[in-house]
Each structure stands twice: as structure tokens, then as C-alpha cells.
Design a protein around this motif. Structure first.
Motif, short mmCIF file in Angstrom:
data_model
loop_
_atom_site.label_atom_id
_atom_site.label_comp_id
_atom_site.label_asym_id
_atom_site.label_seq_id
_atom_site.Cartn_x
_atom_site.Cartn_y
_atom_site.Cartn_z
N LEU A 245 0.83 -1.21 0.00
CA LEU A 245 0.00 0.00 0.00
C LEU A 245 0.87 1.26 0.00
N TYR A 246 1.99 1.21 0.72
CA TYR A 246 2.90 2.36 0.78
C TYR A 246 3.41 2.72 -0.61
N TYR A 247 3.82 1.72 -1.38
CA TYR A 247 4.36 1.99 -2.72
C TYR A 247 3.26 2.37 -3.71
N LEU A 248 2.07 1.79 -3.51
CA LEU A 248 0.94 2.16 -4.35
C LEU A 248 0.58 3.64 -4.14
N LEU A 249 0.54 4.07 -2.88
CA LEU A 249 0.25 5.48 -2.57
C LEU A 249 1.35 6.40 -3.09
N THR A 250 2.60 5.93 -3.02
CA THR A 250 3.72 6.72 -3.55
C THR A 250 3.54 6.95 -5.04
N GLY A 251 3.12 5.90 -5.75
CA GLY A 251 2.88 6.02 -7.18
C GLY A 251 1.80 7.04 -7.51
N PHE A 252 0.70 6.99 -6.76
CA PHE A 252 -0.41 7.94 -6.97
C PHE A 252 0.02 9.37 -6.66
N LEU A 253 0.70 9.56 -5.53
CA LEU A 253 1.15 10.89 -5.15
C LEU A 253 2.13 11.47 -6.16
N SER A 254 3.05 10.63 -6.63
CA SER A 254 4.03 11.08 -7.62
C SER A 254 3.34 11.52 -8.90
N PHE A 255 2.33 10.75 -9.31
CA PHE A 255 1.62 11.06 -10.54
C PHE A 255 0.90 12.40 -10.43
N PHE A 256 0.29 12.67 -9.29
CA PHE A 256 -0.44 13.93 -9.12
C PHE A 256 0.51 15.12 -8.99
N ILE A 257 1.67 14.90 -8.38
CA ILE A 257 2.65 15.98 -8.25
C ILE A 257 3.23 16.35 -9.61
N ILE A 258 3.31 15.38 -10.54
CA ILE A 258 3.79 15.66 -11.90
C ILE A 258 2.99 16.81 -12.51
N ILE A 259 1.69 16.78 -12.30
CA ILE A 259 0.82 17.84 -12.83
C ILE A 259 0.81 19.05 -11.90
N GLY A 260 0.68 18.77 -10.60
CA GLY A 260 0.51 19.85 -9.63
C GLY A 260 1.69 20.78 -9.49
N ILE A 261 2.89 20.29 -9.78
CA ILE A 261 4.08 21.12 -9.57
C ILE A 261 4.09 22.36 -10.47
N TRP A 262 3.36 22.30 -11.59
CA TRP A 262 3.31 23.45 -12.50
C TRP A 262 2.42 24.56 -11.97
N PHE A 263 1.56 24.25 -11.01
CA PHE A 263 0.64 25.25 -10.47
C PHE A 263 1.01 25.69 -9.06
N MET A 264 2.13 25.17 -8.55
CA MET A 264 2.51 25.46 -7.18
C MET A 264 3.37 26.72 -7.09
N ARG A 265 3.10 27.51 -6.05
CA ARG A 265 3.95 28.65 -5.76
C ARG A 265 5.15 28.16 -4.95
N ASN A 266 6.12 29.05 -4.78
CA ASN A 266 7.37 28.67 -4.12
C ASN A 266 7.15 28.16 -2.70
N LYS A 267 6.19 28.77 -1.98
CA LYS A 267 5.95 28.35 -0.59
C LYS A 267 5.42 26.92 -0.51
N TRP A 268 4.76 26.46 -1.58
CA TRP A 268 4.25 25.10 -1.59
C TRP A 268 5.37 24.08 -1.79
N ILE A 269 6.47 24.52 -2.40
CA ILE A 269 7.61 23.62 -2.60
C ILE A 269 8.16 23.17 -1.25
N GLN A 270 8.19 24.10 -0.29
CA GLN A 270 8.65 23.76 1.06
C GLN A 270 7.77 22.68 1.69
N ILE A 271 6.47 22.74 1.42
CA ILE A 271 5.56 21.72 1.94
C ILE A 271 5.86 20.36 1.31
N ILE A 272 6.16 20.36 0.01
CA ILE A 272 6.53 19.11 -0.66
C ILE A 272 7.79 18.52 -0.04
#
Length: 298
Positions: A245-272
């Protein structure tokens, strides 16, 4: 007078703990013991593992070398850190640079003594490890791409000692090493993205500073895609079925970050970055559930 001396003693030790990044070192020690008992040693015999003097020697030599590495790395980055991490830099002022460099030598020396008492091969291993840390801080950290890759390799280098010690060359362990390397590399580049303005001010050769923000995000997307694929592969690995389950969730999170990183401001990078640190910790703890542990994650 005694009260002042006690205050200086406290501030010195507090500053030292921050300088050597004690939380990271504790995490390293925890991760190495858990990996040794539940991952590299297929018998999972906790008592027998803890009786092994060489295991303790490797762990503490790694911890001391890492502490020395954080000291020397700060020595080369102190000018940027004064602006990028003003509060941390202020707390570090209770130890002067000469004392810090003496501690760097002492930690490395003790680490090598422990390694030499274990075997000449372990001594050579840690001698190479310490040299690479210094060479990275002195030279390689200034070379684009090489700096991030080398930094990520050095983070997982102590686990190579366990890999060689237990002589466990299983395919899934190589996959896990690649998984950890990618996560650390992604975190390292995110840190460069977050400190872009300060790196630009001091002309650091980071990917964002040298190539720009957009190429950096493209590079991150490639790494995140590779992490997604590797996570899916680990999900179906039989040896890791209890924690899939840990690796499955990692895969999902990575996939969403691929798209989300283009809409993130600099302060959100620190959260990542903080999320990645937590995710590495969670992955370390999840190793406790490998092979028949009564608490299954799926």
C-alpha cells in the motif's frame, strides 16, 4: 559565574546538535537498524542481529561520518545559509569555525577507528565515504547535475555498507535502493527550487539557477514519472506484499505531483520537501511489517 558557564555549555551543545542535524542522524541510525534486521537479513532474527558487533560498528561509523559531513557542508555553504536560514545560522554562531572543523576531524577520526577495529575492508569503505563527502562539499557541489546526483548517492551510501556486509543481492533490494535514490534526488532538486533566489545571489550551479525554473520542473516531472513506474513495480514485488500500500500510494502521489508542480507557488515547494521527509520516515517504519508481521497494511 557558574550559571554563565552552564548557559554557554548548553548553547554550545544545542548549537552542535543543530550543526550536525541530529534529527537526520537519528533517522539514519533508525533506518539502518530497521533495514539490517527486517530487510537485509532474511532471517529477521532481532536478538542475533543486535548481538552482532559489526552491525553496531557500521551504524555508528556511518552516523559519525554523516555528522562530520553536515559540519563540512555547512562550512562551505555558510554565506548562503545566513540569508536562506537566518535563525538556524544565528543558533550556529555559538560554535566558531575552528572548533567546528576540529569536531569534523574528531568525528571522522573516531569513525575510522571503529571501522578499523571491525575490519580493514570496512575501514577502507568509510575512508572512501568520508573522502567523497569532503570532495562533494569542496568541488562536486559546484557542478550542475553532478551535485544533486552525488548528494543523493551519499545519502544512501551507508546502506551500501549493509548491502555488502549481509551480501544480500536480491533484486527487490536494488529496486528499493533505486526508489530511495529517486525520492532523495527529487527532494534535493525541490530544495534548489525553493532556494532559487539565494542560489542566484551567490551564483550557485544548481539546475534552477543555471537552466531556469521551467526546465527544472520538466526534469522533476521525468524523475517523478520514473518514481511512479518504480513504485508500481514495487507494489507487485512478492517480498514486499505486506507494505505494498505504501508503494501504491507513492505512485499515486508522484503522478499527481507531476501535474501539480506546474501550479505550485514557491511556498508550496517547502511543503513538498517536508512531505518527502515524512514519506521517507514512513517508508522506513513500514519495513517493520515485512514478511509475516501481524499488522498488514493492505
Amino acid at each position: 559565574m557558574e550559571r554563565l558557564a552552564n548557559k554557554k555549555f548548553f548553547l554550545f551543545n544545542f548549537s552542535l546538535l543543530i550543526r550536525v542535524r541530529i534529527t537526520n542522524v537519528i533517522m539514519l541510525i533508525l533506518a539502518m537498524y530497521i533495514s539490517a534486521i527486517f530487510l537485509f537479513n532474511e532471517k529477521h532474527n532481532i536478538i542475533e542481529n543486535l548481538k552482532n558487533i559489526k552491525l553496531h560498528g557500521i551504524v555508528f561509523s556511518s552516523a559519525l561520518s554523516a555528522m562530520a559531513g553536515y559540519i563540512i557542508n555547512h562550512f562551505y555553504d555558510q554565506d548562503k545559509d545566513k540569508l536562506y536560514k537566518p535563525i538556524t545560522s544565528m543558533l550556529l554562531q555559538f560554535i566558531n569555525q575552528k572548533t567546528a572543523l576540529r569536531l569534523y576531524i574528531i568525528f571522522n577520526f573516531i569513525s575510522l577507528i571503529i571501522a578499523a577495529l571491525l575490519s580493514y575492508r570496512i575501514f577502507i569503505f568509510f575512508l572512501i565515504y568520508q573522502f567523497l563527502i569532503w570532495f562533494y562539499s569542496h568541488k562536486l557541489s559546484k557542478i550542475i547535475f553532478i551535485n544533486n546526483i552525488t548528494s543523493s548517492i551519499l545519502m544512501i551510501f551507508p546502506f551500501l555498507a549493509l548491502f555488502l556486509f549481509y551480501e544480500n543481492f536480491s533484486k527487490y533490494i536494488l529496486y528499493l535502493a533505486g526508489f530511495l535514490f529517486l525520492i532523495i534526488l527529487i527532494r534535493d532538486i525541490c530544495k534548489d527550487l525553493h532556494s532559487y533566489k539565494f542560489d542566484h545571489l551567490f551564483n550557485y550551479s544548481t539546475i534552477p539557477n543555471s537552466l531556469g525554473i521551467i526546465p527544472t520542473k520538466i526534469y522533476l516531472d521525468v524523475l517523478l514519472f520514473l518514481l511512479t513506474i518504480l513504485s508500481i513495480c514495487l507494489t507487485f514485488e512478492p517480498h514486499l506484499q505486506e507494505i505494498r500500500l505504501y508503494y501504491l500510494l507513492t505512485g499515486f502521489l508522484s503522478f499527481f505531483i507531476i501535474i501539480g508542480i506546474w501550479f505550485m507557488r514557491n511556498k508550496w515547494i517547502q511543503i513538498i520537501i517536508l512531505m518527502i521527509k515524512f514519506w521517507i520516515f514512513l517508508g522506513t517504519i513500514s519495513l517493520l511489517f515485512i514478511d509475516g508481521n501481524p499488522l498488514s497494511l493492505l
